[in-house]
Design an enzyme around this catalytic site. Structure first.
Site, PDB file in Angstrom:
ATOM      1  N   HIS A  98       0.820  -1.216   0.000  1.00  0.00           N
ATOM      2  CA  HIS A  98       0.000   0.000   0.000  1.00  0.00           C
ATOM      3  C   HIS A  98       0.851   1.261   0.000  1.00  0.00           C
ATOM      4  O   HIS A  98       1.937   1.290   0.572  1.00  0.00           O
ATOM      5  CB  HIS A  98      -1.000   0.006   1.155  1.00  0.00           C
ATOM      6  N   ASP A 100      -0.308   4.389   1.001  1.00  0.00           N
ATOM      7  CA  ASP A 100      -0.594   5.369   2.051  1.00  0.00           C
ATOM      8  C   ASP A 100       0.259   5.122   3.291  1.00  0.00           C
ATOM      9  O   ASP A 100       0.681   4.000   3.568  1.00  0.00           O
ATOM     10  CB  ASP A 100      -2.087   5.377   2.416  1.00  0.00           C
ATOM     11  N   ASP A 131       6.476   0.505   6.596  1.00  0.00           N
ATOM     12  CA  ASP A 131       5.053   0.269   6.354  1.00  0.00           C
ATOM     13  C   ASP A 131       4.553   1.223   5.273  1.00  0.00           C
ATOM     14  O   ASP A 131       4.149   2.314   5.574  1.00  0.00           O
ATOM     15  CB  ASP A 131       4.292   0.464   7.663  1.00  0.00           C
ATOM     16  N   GLU A 165      -5.065   1.769   2.817  1.00  0.00           N
ATOM     17  CA  GLU A 165      -4.943   0.588   3.677  1.00  0.00           C
ATOM     18  C   GLU A 165      -5.092   0.970   5.147  1.00  0.00           C
ATOM     19  O   GLU A 165      -5.666   0.235   5.919  1.00  0.00           O
ATOM     20  CB  GLU A 165      -3.601  -0.103   3.451  1.00  0.00           C
ATOM     21  N   GLU A 166      -4.582   2.150   5.487  1.00  0.00           N
ATOM     22  CA  GLU A 166      -4.527   2.521   6.906  1.00  0.00           C
ATOM     23  C   GLU A 166      -5.879   2.956   7.463  1.00  0.00           C
ATOM     24  O   GLU A 166      -6.060   3.036   8.670  1.00  0.00           O
ATOM     25  CB  GLU A 166      -3.497   3.646   7.125  1.00  0.00           C
ATOM     26  N   ASP A 193       2.562  -7.124   4.507  1.00  0.00           N
ATOM     27  CA  ASP A 193       2.222  -6.000   5.389  1.00  0.00           C
ATOM     28  C   ASP A 193       2.128  -6.452   6.837  1.00  0.00           C
ATOM     29  O   ASP A 193       1.608  -5.745   7.687  1.00  0.00           O
ATOM     30  CB  ASP A 193       0.902  -5.361   4.941  1.00  0.00           C
ATOM     31  N   HIS A 387       4.149   2.746  12.249  1.00  0.00           N
ATOM     32  CA  HIS A 387       3.350   3.716  13.002  1.00  0.00           C
ATOM     33  C   HIS A 387       4.113   4.333  14.183  1.00  0.00           C
ATOM     34  O   HIS A 387       3.562   5.119  14.933  1.00  0.00           O
ATOM     35  CB  HIS A 387       2.026   3.111  13.516  1.00  0.00           C
TER      36      HIS A 387
HETATM   37 ZN   LIG Z   1       0.808  -1.345   6.374  1.00  0.00          ZN
END
Ligand SMILES: [Zn+2]
Length: 412
Positions: A98, A100, A131, A165-166, A193, A387
């Site tokens: 992904h 984003d 990520d 995705e997030e 992921d 994150h």
């Molecule tokens: Zn991710």
């Protein structure tokens, strides 16, 4: 037969791309692709950059699937699909990552600018570098290496670079599966992921998630005369301990998961009265449940209500139960599915480790595929810094994972 000679050449070529991979990481990091729901502009600029990159690097049939989104300045959320031709087109080996990224959070927690990636001790630091750019870059260079070596893989390769995705995937892979017919049931679908530091976890199943809010209503009174009120906090405390009985009611085990049981944990607690000498009339707490797929979530909800009814009666309180999140588990990918076996073989060849199919507590994007009837598997070797401030990607992992993808591409 697996062509070991071709794989050795491919692996050497990938090693030679190491600096270029780091460079692409830094360039991608400089284009923040934060969802509008998180205060960003979406992935349009990043997709434009990647689309040009794909064109320049031998990918064909590049498709842009636009999911309408009026909150994004571009008016849509971009999803890119690109292909590399194999000898047979009877199936496609997909790697989906992904575009984003989540917001950087508190900047004071960062050692540098989260969107100006920097390299330190074999790692690239920056928001999104792990990520999900680590494996996005790895997948692109696995294909680039095939092309550089002039190797035609046994099957077509598909690279999916998706949005959203997030924040739930409704404008990402979920939209793509509903509006585009590129994915087929016989395809191998790898979603890098989720994973672990050793690279030995192949995630194939998830527990159901059930988050509940319990509001207990009694009657406020002076602390010296509790008999004039109804202590909501006390009743709620008995409720918490009674809910622990769910562990016995749903005691089944499944060795695929770690922990192998369903879990029912009281978590958040809202403040009640600000002073000590008042009997609280209202109490609010929350429970986070992760339920093995064999138990229907509705069953658990009924059991919870029954427990609450008992407490209501015994303590003369009212208890309301509100669902905060409910995500019934998707049907698991079989532990013997072709995608799992292919990953095991590749991990063994590249990292000399035995990977195992596992279930987790919930929340990967592979569930979107599984709900739509596709056998997707999550795998990556990563440090799990997603994150966090100072998110990083271990460069060796990025290069090694590219080899794992390359190995899967070369398998029949
Ligand atoms: Zn991710």
């Amino acid at each position: 037969m697996f062509d070991n000679h071709a794989f050795a050449k491919l692996a050497r070529r990938i090693d030679g791309f190491r600096d270029e991979m780091v460079d692409l990481q830094i360039r991608l990091c400089a284009i923040p692709a934060i969802a509008p729901a998180s205060g960003g502009e979406g992935e349009a600029a990043k997709a434009e950059f990647l689309s040009a990159y794909l064109k320049d690097n031998g990918f064909r049939d590049i498709a842009l699937v636009k999911a309408p989104d009026l909150d994004a300045p571009a008016g849509y959320r971009p999803n890119l699909l690109a292909f590399y031709k194999g000898i047979s087109s009877s199936r496609t080996v997909w790697i989906m990552t992904h575009m984003d990224v989540v917001p950087p959070g508190e900047l004071s927690q960062w050692k540098g600018d989260p969107f100006k990636a920097w390299v330190e001790k074999g790692r690239v630091y920056g928001r999104g570098v792990e990520d999900n750019q680590q494996d996005m870059v790895a997948s692109l260079f696995a294909v680039k290496a095939l092309q550089a070596e002039g190797i035609a893989p046994p099957a077509d390769i598909g690279i999916a670079l998706v949005a959203d995705e997030e924040t739930g995937s409704a404008k990402g892979i979920d939209y793509v599966l509903r509006n585009n017919k590129s994915f087929r049931k016989q395809d191998l679908i790898i979603v890098p992921d989720a994973g672990d530091e050793k690279g030995t976890m192949i995630e194939v199943a998830e527990k159901s998630i059930l988050w509940l809010k319990f509001k207990t209503l009694g009657r406020q009174a002076h602390g010296s005369t509790p008999e004039k009120g109804v202590n909501s906090f006390k009743a709620a405390s008995f409720l918490v301990t009674a809910l622990n009985g769910l562990y016995q009611t749903y005691a089944g085990r499944d060795g695929l998961f770690d922990p192998p049981i369903s879990t029912f944990e009281p978590t958040k607690k809202e403040a009640n009265v600000p002073n000590v000498n008042t009997i609280p009339g209202e109490d609010v707490f929350y429970m986070d449940s992760r339920i093995l797929p064999k138990y229907p979530v509705a069953d658990v909800e009924r059991a919870v209500r029954k427990i609450a009814d008992g407490i209501e009666k015994k303590f003369k309180v009212g208890i309301t139960i509100e669902v905060q999140q409910k995500a019934p588990a998707a049907p698991p990918t079989a532990a013997q599915a072709p995608v799992v076996l292919a990953l095991k073989r590749a991990v063994k060849a590249v990292y000399r480790k035995e990977a195992k199919a596992k279930g987790i507590g919930g929340g990967t994007v592979a569930a979107v595929f599984r709900r739509a009837g596709f056998q997707a598997a999550c795998w990556s070797k990563l440090d799990e810094t997603a994150h966090q401030p100072n998110e990083y990607c271990v460069i060796d992992n990025m290069v090694g994972n590219a080899k794992v993808f390359g190995h899967v591409f070369l398998q029949d």
